[in-house]
Design an enzyme around this catalytic site. Sequence first.
Site, PDB file in Angstrom:
ATOM      1  N   ASP A   1       0.879  -1.250   0.047  1.00 37.10           N
ATOM      2  CA  ASP A   1       0.030   0.124   0.039  1.00 37.10           C
ATOM      3  C   ASP A   1       0.859   1.566   0.048  1.00 37.10           C
ATOM      4  O   ASP A   1       2.066   0.981   0.133  1.00 37.10           O
ATOM      5  CB  ASP A   1      -0.798   0.017   1.462  1.00 37.10           C
ATOM      6  CG  ASP A   1      -2.241  -1.033   1.084  1.00 37.10           C
ATOM      7  OD1 ASP A   1      -2.576  -1.204   0.106  1.00 37.10           O
ATOM      8  OD2 ASP A   1      -2.538  -1.389   2.222  1.00 37.10           O
TER       9      ASP A   1
ATOM     10  N   ASP B   1      -4.724  -2.854   5.026  1.00 28.35           N
ATOM     11  CA  ASP B   1      -5.233  -2.382   6.145  1.00 28.35           C
ATOM     12  C   ASP B   1      -6.679  -2.372   6.064  1.00 28.35           C
ATOM     13  O   ASP B   1      -7.452  -2.432   7.217  1.00 28.35           O
ATOM     14  CB  ASP B   1      -4.605  -1.212   6.380  1.00 28.35           C
ATOM     15  CG  ASP B   1      -4.734  -0.075   5.495  1.00 28.35           C
ATOM     16  OD1 ASP B   1      -5.617  -0.488   4.600  1.00 28.35           O
ATOM     17  OD2 ASP B   1      -4.210   1.114   5.498  1.00 28.35           O
TER      18      ASP B   1
ATOM     19  N   ASP C   1      -9.290  -5.639   1.807  1.00 22.65           N
ATOM     20  CA  ASP C   1      -7.892  -6.226   1.491  1.00 22.65           C
ATOM     21  C   ASP C   1      -7.949  -7.532   1.862  1.00 22.65           C
ATOM     22  O   ASP C   1      -6.955  -8.459   1.465  1.00 22.65           O
ATOM     23  CB  ASP C   1      -6.772  -5.435   2.192  1.00 22.65           C
ATOM     24  CG  ASP C   1      -6.406  -3.979   1.460  1.00 22.65           C
ATOM     25  OD1 ASP C   1      -6.975  -3.998   0.345  1.00 22.65           O
ATOM     26  OD2 ASP C   1      -6.264  -3.128   2.208  1.00 22.65           O
TER      27      ASP C   1
END
Length: 987
Positions: free
Chosen positions: A394, A699, A703
């Site tokens: 990310d 997070d 996901d």
Amino acid sequence: MTETTSAIVPAYLGYLVVPLTIHRRRWRSAFVTIYCSRAFQSFFQSVSVSDNKVASALKTDAAHGVCGDPDDVAQRLEAFGSNTYEIAAAKRFLHFVWEACQDLTIFILIGCAALSLALGILEHGLREGWSDGGSIFLAVILVISVSAISNYRQQREFDKLSKVGSNHQIEAVRNGERVQISIFKIVVGDVICLKIGDQVPADGLLLKGYSLEVDESSMTGESDHVEINQSQNPFLFSGTKVVNGHAQMLVTSVGMNTTWGEMMSQISSDTSEQTPLQARIRGLASSIGIVGLLVALSNLIVSKIHYFTGKTKDKRGKKEFNGSRTKVNHIIMAVIGMVGTAVTIVVAAIPEGLPVAMTITLCYAMKRMMADKAMVRKLSSCEIMGSATTICTDKTGTLTMNQMKVAKFWIGEKPVEEVYSSISSRLLISLIQEGVAMNTTGSRHISGSGFVFSGSPTEKAILSWASLDLHMDMEELKNNSIIQDVEAFNSHKKRSGILIKRKTDNTMQVHWKGAAEVILAMCNSYHNASGHIKDMDDDAKEKLEHIIQGMAASSLRCIAFAHKEVSAEEQVDPEHHKTLLKDNGLTLLGLVGLKDPCRPGVKKAVEDCQHAGVNIKMITGDNIFTAKSIATECGILKPEEDKTNDAVIEGVQFRNYTPEERMQKVDNIRVMARSSPSDKLLMVQCLKQKGHVVAVTGDGTNDAPALKEADIGLSMGMQGTEVAKDSSDIVIMDDDFASVATVLMWGRCVYNNIQKFIQFQLTVNVAALVINFVAAVSASKVPLTAVQLLWVNLIMDTLGALALATDKPTKELMENPPVRRTEPLITNIMWRNLLPQALYQIAVVLTLRFRGNTIFGVDDKVQDTLIFNTFALCQVFNEFNARKLEKKNVFKGLLTNKIFLGIIALIIILQLVMVELLNKYADTERLNWEQWGACLGIAAISWPLGWVVKYDHHSSLSNEDAHRQSLPKGTIWNSSPQEETTRALSQ
């Protein structure tokens, strides 16, 4: 009974005469909770009745929560209990003792010890005859104890990590302020704030919420999401997870009084997980054990042939077997002696220390990784991480600091510096204030030093900007409006909306907020710098798009606000009679650019990973310009790669590729912007199909599929949702990419340490097996007894494993390409190191066995002691060689590893005690200083021998290994499917 419970009793009694539906069962649970509140009310003089009768019964203000002072919390804990679970008792130490006794080798040794004890007593009497069998029994007890203690400690470490992993923070309203508290500190009456990804921490009732859906599969097994609302289903259960919307709940029961608590009490922690590497090691140990059994059986057959053909002689030179003249008890004693020799060979061959070493290494690595801000949830991830070839990361919070701050503000086509004083239109300011105050999941309260904001980093940044720069009165705005409907933000739509009704004029207002390009597409007009509304023609839209791109290119996250006043009729879907938020024909209020600086050290961490042959891909929901800017700043995207079409793409492009195009282009992609969780999942699947070992950071709740699909899922401990953490293998406690790089290094360290011990252990086993077999066949007597071999195995398997397991990660580990999952456990380099040392030990021990008396001028007893002592010390010196599989300098970094030095010193002291003090048990004689010096000198030759065999590092590598070593740094090593299959079958 309170007024509240009196009102509920008739309905509750009515439910008892009909079959209970799930909703009725829930109302019964609520009644029991409220009825039990009588015990709690005894601590108060009176109970006030508010609009919310349940909250009133629990002495709670629905808006401000409990007062939260220590006395109030203590009283609630005493009345209702704490929010902790009584889990099933962990396995006791005796359970692990019993497990250790199940090993086949232990059974063989116990049988051998029993026979030896019985025959020794018959032949020499109880006083003298017990020593041989008793010594074996003592050695067996030590082996069992060490194995049991190791597994018991492993369970305790897992239990500690489990407690740390379950102790997450939740947002509660106490005394009117939102505060972060541990879920273990929640009490009945608390008002808890829930958002997407949170795990419901206790049982409770919905106070208020919007678009709230929960996953109750952990309770019911049903995968369908359940809608929670105040009218039909207001019940929330601990252990369930929020998958959409946000809400506030009133806690009605905690801990063991919840349904989840009842389930938890029946679950014990399972520490029996076996990783792939552990399974391979156990297979290796079993294979070597089978070889040892075959050799022992061959030795037994040869020994019997020698005995019954009269080729063996006793100490006086006479034949041991003379046909019918030999007594039966002598024959039995001889056969038992042969069996004992065979068992000794088996003991020498079986590397029972390998599984123990694996356990010690993993436990040590897990403990150290916790100190390095990484909590391991699944053991297998420790070793798999060492094979990772690609990391999909990310951006926000991982590569950046996740400390948002509004850096730019645009109204129409012009930037605004001094917001409040520069904007001439008070109406525009009021609309922006209203949109920020109402359309948010964050909150603010006033403390002595000013405003305190809570919520996500983005929400806090916008609230701070509006409060300080726009002078927003959030409390007044909330009091002047009634919320009609809410569309919560999610990562698919990248927007959130709210419909409110103003109390002053009863008008209906829609406010939207979200990704700038998403909101811009919903607008057909905009406010200019003067506050006037203008139509958004193609020219104006293009200019605004350029503004958005410019902010994104400056690494700013661009958020837009839009508004529209609507009639009540416009917001109702006549077909389904549902309220709908108007999402077209809006007016753009303004654009804000949020700055999130890169983390210090992230560029170095990215470079280290790339140098180690690991490909880094950034997958983000931000637009392509922001993504390119951050990726270039972090070193993920090189300037020359920025010019290629395949290096930077958007999620929609990737998902629209054909499967063949995706497989062709996926290796070249460095940045994927404006991606959805499904795009991330698709990326992971493509990479795995191409043979990559993929690690993924995430997070958010969405996901979870990608985290589960990846070989290693890495969730964020600070900003990560509970759903993401539950789906991951490792939790990065500080959300920093540098910690991801550290985990990669630890993964390689675990694998490297295991290989070190395999090399070290097999040197011992190969040497002992050959020595005992050759000596038994040629002289009918083994130079190393079962007790002595058990002693060597014991100190080398446990202390030796601990010494090699404590080697910390070094930068050298990041100089080699990733270790493939099909890589053989024993590499060519290990064979190169192992065989010369084993051959040297075999030569030394056999020389001492057949010529030791002549060389040293000693009797047989001292000769056997010299053999035992030299063999044990050879292992001590060879442990230094095992520290470096490829480097000549095995002493590099030695002084920094005090555990290694301490263990080596302890092994030498124990060997000294064994030889000098425990003569009777070890069947040894005391040695003088010269003899000790000779043993040390012979053993020390292991060092120069190890240096010599490493003199030409590349000469011993296979063509494939040499090719891997010659690849440029950062090159990803991939094999064709045919090569991988051939490699796997060859093992």
